[in-house]
Design a protein around this motif. Structure first.
Motif, PDB file in Angstrom:
ATOM      1  N   TYR A   1      -2.444   0.427  -4.699  1.00  0.00           N
ATOM      2  CA  TYR A   1      -2.077  -0.901  -4.213  1.00  0.00           C
ATOM      3  C   TYR A   1      -1.348  -1.709  -5.286  1.00  0.00           C
ATOM      4  O   TYR A   1      -1.680  -1.611  -6.476  1.00  0.00           O
ATOM      5  CB  TYR A   1      -3.335  -1.692  -3.816  1.00  0.00           C
ATOM      6  CG  TYR A   1      -4.314  -0.950  -2.964  1.00  0.00           C
ATOM      7  CD1 TYR A   1      -4.127  -0.814  -1.592  1.00  0.00           C
ATOM      8  CD2 TYR A   1      -5.455  -0.372  -3.522  1.00  0.00           C
ATOM      9  CE1 TYR A   1      -5.039  -0.120  -0.799  1.00  0.00           C
ATOM     10  CE2 TYR A   1      -6.370   0.318  -2.746  1.00  0.00           C
ATOM     11  CZ  TYR A   1      -6.167   0.441  -1.388  1.00  0.00           C
ATOM     12  OH  TYR A   1      -7.070   1.121  -0.616  1.00  0.00           O
TER      13      TYR A   1
ATOM     14  N   ASP B   1     -15.161  -2.562  -0.598  1.00  0.00           N
ATOM     15  CA  ASP B   1     -14.086  -1.582  -0.771  1.00  0.00           C
ATOM     16  C   ASP B   1     -12.759  -2.153  -0.288  1.00  0.00           C
ATOM     17  O   ASP B   1     -12.717  -2.966   0.641  1.00  0.00           O
ATOM     18  CB  ASP B   1     -14.404  -0.298   0.000  1.00  0.00           C
ATOM     19  CG  ASP B   1     -15.491   0.516  -0.667  1.00  0.00           C
ATOM     20  OD1 ASP B   1     -15.322   0.871  -1.851  1.00  0.00           O
ATOM     21  OD2 ASP B   1     -16.515   0.800  -0.020  1.00  0.00           O
TER      22      ASP B   1
ATOM     23  N   GLY C   1      -7.667   6.190   4.996  1.00  0.00           N
ATOM     24  CA  GLY C   1      -7.315   5.000   5.735  1.00  0.00           C
ATOM     25  C   GLY C   1      -5.999   5.205   6.462  1.00  0.00           C
ATOM     26  O   GLY C   1      -5.069   5.835   5.928  1.00  0.00           O
TER      27      GLY C   1
ATOM     28  N   GLU D   1     -10.062   2.432   8.628  1.00  0.00           N
ATOM     29  CA  GLU D   1     -10.636   3.208   7.533  1.00  0.00           C
ATOM     30  C   GLU D   1     -11.320   4.468   8.068  1.00  0.00           C
ATOM     31  O   GLU D   1     -12.333   4.408   8.777  1.00  0.00           O
ATOM     32  CB  GLU D   1     -11.633   2.364   6.743  1.00  0.00           C
ATOM     33  CG  GLU D   1     -12.290   3.075   5.577  1.00  0.00           C
ATOM     34  CD  GLU D   1     -11.340   3.429   4.438  1.00  0.00           C
ATOM     35  OE1 GLU D   1     -11.798   3.992   3.443  1.00  0.00           O
ATOM     36  OE2 GLU D   1     -10.128   3.141   4.548  1.00  0.00           O
ATOM     37  N   LYS D   2     -10.742   5.627   7.769  1.00  0.00           N
ATOM     38  CA  LYS D   2     -11.293   6.936   8.114  1.00  0.00           C
ATOM     39  C   LYS D   2     -11.720   7.047   9.579  1.00  0.00           C
ATOM     40  O   LYS D   2     -12.873   7.348   9.886  1.00  0.00           O
ATOM     41  CB  LYS D   2     -12.472   7.269   7.187  1.00  0.00           C
ATOM     42  CG  LYS D   2     -12.098   7.340   5.717  1.00  0.00           C
ATOM     43  CD  LYS D   2     -13.279   7.687   4.836  1.00  0.00           C
ATOM     44  CE  LYS D   2     -12.856   7.753   3.379  1.00  0.00           C
ATOM     45  NZ  LYS D   2     -13.989   8.082   2.472  1.00  0.00           N
TER      46      LYS D   2
ATOM     47  N   ILE E   1       0.847  -1.189   0.000  1.00  0.00           N
ATOM     48  CA  ILE E   1       0.000   0.000   0.000  1.00  0.00           C
ATOM     49  C   ILE E   1       0.883   1.240   0.000  1.00  0.00           C
ATOM     50  O   ILE E   1       1.751   1.392   0.864  1.00  0.00           O
ATOM     51  CB  ILE E   1      -0.914   0.028   1.237  1.00  0.00           C
ATOM     52  CG1 ILE E   1      -1.733  -1.275   1.341  1.00  0.00           C
ATOM     53  CG2 ILE E   1      -1.835   1.238   1.210  1.00  0.00           C
ATOM     54  CD1 ILE E   1      -2.493  -1.398   2.653  1.00  0.00           C
TER      55      ILE E   1
ATOM     56  N   ILE F   1      -8.532  -4.888   2.841  1.00  0.00           N
ATOM     57  CA  ILE F   1      -7.259  -4.795   3.566  1.00  0.00           C
ATOM     58  C   ILE F   1      -7.390  -5.318   4.991  1.00  0.00           C
ATOM     59  O   ILE F   1      -6.553  -6.124   5.451  1.00  0.00           O
ATOM     60  CB  ILE F   1      -6.718  -3.354   3.538  1.00  0.00           C
ATOM     61  CG1 ILE F   1      -6.525  -2.876   2.085  1.00  0.00           C
ATOM     62  CG2 ILE F   1      -5.394  -3.275   4.300  1.00  0.00           C
ATOM     63  CD1 ILE F   1      -5.622  -3.742   1.242  1.00  0.00           C
TER      64      ILE F   1
ATOM     65  N   GLY G   1     -10.172  -0.348   1.160  1.00  0.00           N
ATOM     66  CA  GLY G   1      -9.751   0.194   2.439  1.00  0.00           C
ATOM     67  C   GLY G   1     -10.592  -0.278   3.598  1.00  0.00           C
ATOM     68  O   GLY G   1     -10.066  -0.658   4.651  1.00  0.00           O
TER      69      GLY G   1
ATOM     70  N   THR H   1      -1.101   7.621   6.251  1.00  0.00           N
ATOM     71  CA  THR H   1      -2.348   7.418   5.517  1.00  0.00           C
ATOM     72  C   THR H   1      -2.131   6.588   4.263  1.00  0.00           C
ATOM     73  O   THR H   1      -1.045   6.583   3.672  1.00  0.00           O
ATOM     74  CB  THR H   1      -2.976   8.760   5.118  1.00  0.00           C
ATOM     75  OG1 THR H   1      -2.099   9.434   4.200  1.00  0.00           O
ATOM     76  CG2 THR H   1      -3.196   9.636   6.322  1.00  0.00           C
ATOM     77  N   SER H   2      -3.186   5.913   3.858  1.00  0.00           N
ATOM     78  CA  SER H   2      -3.172   5.170   2.597  1.00  0.00           C
ATOM     79  C   SER H   2      -3.509   6.109   1.448  1.00  0.00           C
ATOM     80  O   SER H   2      -4.450   6.905   1.534  1.00  0.00           O
ATOM     81  CB  SER H   2      -4.193   4.034   2.647  1.00  0.00           C
ATOM     82  OG  SER H   2      -4.417   3.503   1.347  1.00  0.00           O
TER      83      SER H   2
ATOM     84  N   PHE I   1      -5.084  -1.614  10.179  1.00  0.00           N
ATOM     85  CA  PHE I   1      -5.581  -0.659   9.185  1.00  0.00           C
ATOM     86  C   PHE I   1      -6.943  -0.161   9.641  1.00  0.00           C
ATOM     87  O   PHE I   1      -7.851  -0.948   9.912  1.00  0.00           O
ATOM     88  CB  PHE I   1      -5.704  -1.334   7.814  1.00  0.00           C
ATOM     89  CG  PHE I   1      -5.999  -0.371   6.688  1.00  0.00           C
ATOM     90  CD1 PHE I   1      -4.979   0.097   5.882  1.00  0.00           C
ATOM     91  CD2 PHE I   1      -7.303   0.059   6.433  1.00  0.00           C
ATOM     92  CE1 PHE I   1      -5.239   0.984   4.844  1.00  0.00           C
ATOM     93  CE2 PHE I   1      -7.580   0.944   5.408  1.00  0.00           C
ATOM     94  CZ  PHE I   1      -6.545   1.407   4.608  1.00  0.00           C
TER      95      PHE I   1
ATOM     96  N   GLY J   1      -4.515   4.994  -1.385  1.00  0.00           N
ATOM     97  CA  GLY J   1      -5.473   4.300  -2.245  1.00  0.00           C
ATOM     98  C   GLY J   1      -4.831   3.671  -3.457  1.00  0.00           C
ATOM     99  O   GLY J   1      -5.506   3.351  -4.439  1.00  0.00           O
TER     100      GLY J   1
END
Length: 413
Positions: free
Chosen positions: A204, A227, A167, A182-183, A153, A233, A229, A199-200, A180, A202
């Protein structure tokens, strides 16, 4: 033998926070930086990294994006491994899932898993199509291979107060992801770096086996799990897959000195406006002028930009601005602005700190300040935009928190 890497760009985003710019187009199709579309940066990252097999997954209001890809992004027809192909939502798994469109980022890939077989892919690079940045994807792929990861990621350190929109990853000393989120409402900080969260982005890299296994187990006919994220994941971590974070700041860009620090999710009108304004600053954070990392877009057979010096007091002039072909500055003044194709500013007009899309005409004695004007708008003589917020609201224009005024596409005064 060199591994086969397939590129997939997720370009179905609605971009509701960018309305009215997304009223008739998807977020990846929104113009940016005078002559580009937002999606161009993801495509350029793939091509400049030597990744030439690319699928663009579309869904929401895709006509503008479809035309842009079809007209501007093509390889030779004799190179079967070189392609940029649009993949609209087409209910490919209707027998299994019923009549559903893409239900999320992971589901969009799941409904097109047959493309991995068609291209005999060993690895799949799945990237977002609605961010502004440069990235040497080849370097990330090689890191993924060297660490024997199932998933890698792209990670971006961000101020903690901004990170709740993304994420968030916990990593160990080797940058192996251990958790991980998510938000999260209260994003945790990086150990040893208070005030900063990882942060991710997005983006991959998946080993094919892991991708297929995870999508098959995560998807189905339920209401969740669609999804990357929020679902795939976390499942990968709980199921024991090796998930690595890739430090974006260590990504090397040919022809660029210093670390690679610039990445923007231009998801709001203010963020979009500020990213455009950065381009016309004296020392922009994001450079468009790097011959070793060319930024391509669709070709338009437009004439060169023109400045008309008519007489004393009626000078066509521009300062700290960028503009595309076919633009005529006829006796007007442009400052700190980004102008698209076919703009015409008339005598005594002033355009300052503005973003004008293609085919905008600015009438005599008009004054525009801190405005985004979508394409095909004719601004009558003497019009003022961005100088009186209440007047702008009365016209039905969107006014952002920072006071940027947005004139929608084709608006008639």
């Amino acid at each position: 033998m060199k591994p086969r890497v397939l590129g997939m760009i997720l370009a179905g985003g609605q971009g509701s926070r960018l309305a009215p710019l997304t009223q008739k187009r998807s977020k990846p199709a929104v113009p940016f930086g005078s002559k580009y579309r937002i999606i161009d940066f993801a495509i350029n990252n793939f091509i400049n990294s030597g990744l030439f097999g690319i699928y663009v997954l579309t869904q929401y209001k895709a006509q503008s994006l479809t035309e842009h890809i079809q007209r501007g992004w093509r390889f030779g027809t004799f190179l079967s491994d070189y392609f940029i192909t649009l993949v609209p939502a087409q209910m490919y798994r209707i027998e299994e899932l019923g009549p559903v469109w893409y239900r999320g980022t992971a589901d969009a890939v799941y409904q097109n898993l047959h493309l991995l077989d068609n291209n005999k892919a060993d690895y799949v690079a799945i990237f977002s199509g609605d961010h502004i940045y440069k990235m040497n994807v080849e370097h990330m792929i090689q890191t993924h291979i060297d660490t024997r990861a199932d998933i890698t990621i792209a990670a971006y350190p961000m101020p903690q107060e901004q990170a709740h929109q993304f994420g968030i990853m916990h990593v160990d000393e080797q940058w192996k992801v251990t958790d991980f989120l998510e938000k999260p409402k209260d994003p945790p900080s990086i150990p040893g770096q208070p005030g900063t969260s990882l942060t991710s982005m997005g983006n991959y890299i998946f080993s094919r086996r892991a991708l297929e296994e995870l999508l098959v187990t995560s998807m189905g006919d339920g209401e969740e799990g669609f999804d990357f994220g929020g679902d795939v994941i976390p499942r990968a971590l709980s199921d024991g897959y090796t998930v690595m974070a890739y430090d974006f700041h260590k990504n090397p860009i040919p022809g660029q000195t210093g670390p690679n620090l610039y990445w923007r999710d231009v998801g709001t009108l203010d963020a979009y406006f500020e990213a455009n304004m950065d381009l016309v600053s004296i020392n922009p954070e994001f450079g468009l002028y790097n011959a070793e990392w060319p930024l391509r877009t669709s070709s338009e057979f437009s004439p060169p930009a023109k400045f008309v010096h008519e007489s004393e007091g009626r000078k066509g002039q521009a300062f700290n601005s960028i503009m595309a072909g076919g633009t005529i500055i006829s006796g007007g003044t442009v400052r700190d602005s980004v102008l698209g194709r076919g703009i015409h500013t008339h005598s005594y007009s002033v355009v300052e700190s503005c973003v004008l899309f293609d085919e905008v005409e600015v009438g005599r004695h008009s004054h525009l300040r801190r405005a985004i004007v979508d394409k095909d708008v004719v601004i009558p003589p003497g019009t003022k935009i961005g100088l009186d917020v209440e007047e702008d609201r009365a016209r039905g224009f969107t006014v952002t928190e920072s006071g940027v005024v947005v004139v929608p596409k084709g608006y008639t005064f």
